[in-house]
Design a protein around this motif. Structure first.
Motif, PDB file in Angstrom:
ATOM      1  N   HIS A 170       7.776 -13.926   9.088  1.00 42.42           N
ATOM      2  CA  HIS A 170       7.171 -12.741   8.462  1.00 42.42           C
ATOM      3  C   HIS A 170       8.006 -12.276   7.260  1.00 42.42           C
ATOM      4  CE1 HIS A 170       4.816  -9.093   8.144  1.00 42.42           C
ATOM      5  NE2 HIS A 170       5.900  -8.343   8.224  1.00 42.42           N
ATOM      6  N   HIS A 225      11.492  -4.766   4.284  1.00 46.12           N
ATOM      7  CA  HIS A 225      11.469  -6.160   3.831  1.00 46.12           C
ATOM      8  C   HIS A 225      12.513  -6.441   2.746  1.00 46.12           C
ATOM      9  CE1 HIS A 225       7.794  -8.136   5.603  1.00 46.12           C
ATOM     10  NE2 HIS A 225       7.521  -6.878   5.892  1.00 46.12           N
ATOM     11  N   HIS A 255       1.704  -3.452   3.612  1.00 46.77           N
ATOM     12  CA  HIS A 255       2.203  -4.634   2.905  1.00 46.77           C
ATOM     13  C   HIS A 255       1.583  -4.786   1.513  1.00 46.77           C
ATOM     14  CE1 HIS A 255       3.141  -5.614   7.127  1.00 46.77           C
ATOM     15  NE2 HIS A 255       4.184  -6.245   6.610  1.00 46.77           N
ATOM     16  N   HIS A 308       7.833   0.600   4.367  1.00 45.58           N
ATOM     17  CA  HIS A 308       7.857  -0.738   4.971  1.00 45.58           C
ATOM     18  C   HIS A 308       8.446  -1.763   4.005  1.00 45.58           C
ATOM     19  CE1 HIS A 308       7.021  -3.590   8.072  1.00 45.58           C
ATOM     20  NE2 HIS A 308       6.387  -4.390   7.219  1.00 45.58           N
TER      21      HIS A 308
HETATM   22 ZN   LIG Z   1       6.122  -6.427   7.403  1.00 46.05          ZN
END
Ligand SMILES: [Zn+2]
Ligand SMILES: [Zn+2]
Length: 346
Positions: free
Chosen positions: A170, A250, A225, A246
């Motif tokens: 991911h 990442h 995302h 988020h």
């Molecule tokens: Zn994610």
């Protein structure tokens, strides 16, 4: 009113499910003598239809935003292709279908054992009669409770070596888009499906509510995302997980590294990160990915594979390479400066 809308939607999907089943699935099963599976397949088809609807709604809502207000401008979208395949695999319910055939009998067995031995399961709806048995209230309670377990599941994905190697599929996407949410290791998808089904069983989520909970959760995670600037503002950002929040998870050097193996693990709500002090509100746009993907001297120029099959195999190779396993955590720790660590607490 929401109840009526959901009931209408459910009726529509059920009608479609029956139609597809009679037209396509049943003749196929008769031909190959697979009628023993027909009931499970009928149930699984419901998920397939929901999945297709999810993809259509998500794409229609988010793709224009990516075109109009991109966070990152890319030369091409080649890296996104694998994520589109992951999305279809996940949303067409291939994992769910496997889940139905392999795990459903197991869960049915557990459920009957729980009934036989009178194992108490929490019935959230009976906690406050007249309030918690309202569909909207119980739905929100389930969403929050499942999200709490989601937070911890996600933290464990980052905390434990082998699990991280699965979750790295991911995080290895350096071009995050509306398709990136379903880019996961299929084994991890299976573990996750089993985990949440077990929790749902324990807290008494009804199957019809489970479908809506999953659909709402999936849409919220696709939004997180998206490669689009969506200013949530101070308050909304603290109510639900924003794309900026988020994205920080990442970010190379932040999301996975640090004293707690990263920050911003929240799946739908950032509350657990705030409560357990793993939230970072820094909105600086950082490159996303995993540190060892960076070219030397910052990383090891490691490839996590370009296509779906290669990406699924990388973790198996990494697991065999014991030396790699031992050196990565130390490099991550060394790579984190004092400034980064203080950002985690901001
Ligand atoms: Zn994610
Ligand atoms: Zn993660």
């Amino acid at each position: 009113m929401i109840h009526d809308i959901l009931a209408q939607l459910d009726n529509g999907i059920s009608a479609l499910q029956t139609l597809r089943y009679v037209d396509t699935v049943q003749p196929f099963f008769y031909r190959f003598g697979l009628m023993g599976y027909d009931e499970d397949t009928y149930d699984a088809l419901y998920w397939v239809i929901i999945g297709v609807l999810e993809i259509v709604v998500t794409y229609a809502a988010l793709r224009p935003l990516e075109a109009l207000r991109p966070v990152e401008a890319w030369h091409d979208r080649k890296a996104v292709r694998a994520d589109v395949i992951y999305t279809w695999i996940a949303k067409l319910g291939i994992v769910n279908i496997a889940f139905f055939f392999i795990l459903q009998p197991l869960f049915d067995h557990w459920q009957s054992l729980m009934a036989i031995y009178d194992v108490p399961n929490i019935d959230l709806e009976s906690i406050w009669p007249g309030v918690t048995d309202q569909a909207v209230v119980s739905f929100l309670i389930y969403l929050v409770v499942l999200d709490f377990f989601g937070y911890w599941y996600h933290r464990w994905q980052h905390r434990f070596g082998v699990w991280w190697e699965l979750h790295a599929v991911h995080h290895s996407q350096q071009q995050m888009s509306l398709w990136a949410d379903d880019r996961n290791h299929l084994l991890d998808d299976m573990i996750q499906a089993a985990f949440f089904a077990a929790v749902s069983l324990f807290i008494g989520v009804q199957p019809t509510q489970f479908v809506v909970l999953v659909a709402v959760g999936n849409f919220m995670q696709s939004v997180q995302h998206v490669n689009a600037r969506l200013p949530y503002g101070w308050l909304l950002e603290r109510v639900i997980v924003s794309p900026a929040f988020h994205r920080r998870h990442h970010a190379v050097g932040y999301g996975h590294e640090g004293t707690r193996y990263g920050c911003n693990f929240g799946v739908l709500f950032p509350w657990w990160d705030m409560l357990f002090r793993t939230a970072s509100w820094n909105r600086t746009i950082e490159p996303t990915g995993i540190r060892d993907q960076l070219p030397a001297p910052h990383g090891a120029a490691r490839s996590y594979g370009e296509g779906v099959i290669a990406q699924q195999w990388v973790c198996v190779r990494a697991h065999r390479d014991a030396s790699a396993r031992k050196t990565f955590p130390r490099r991550w720790r060394d790579g984190l400066s004092a400034g980064d660590a203080s950002n985690l607490k901001s």
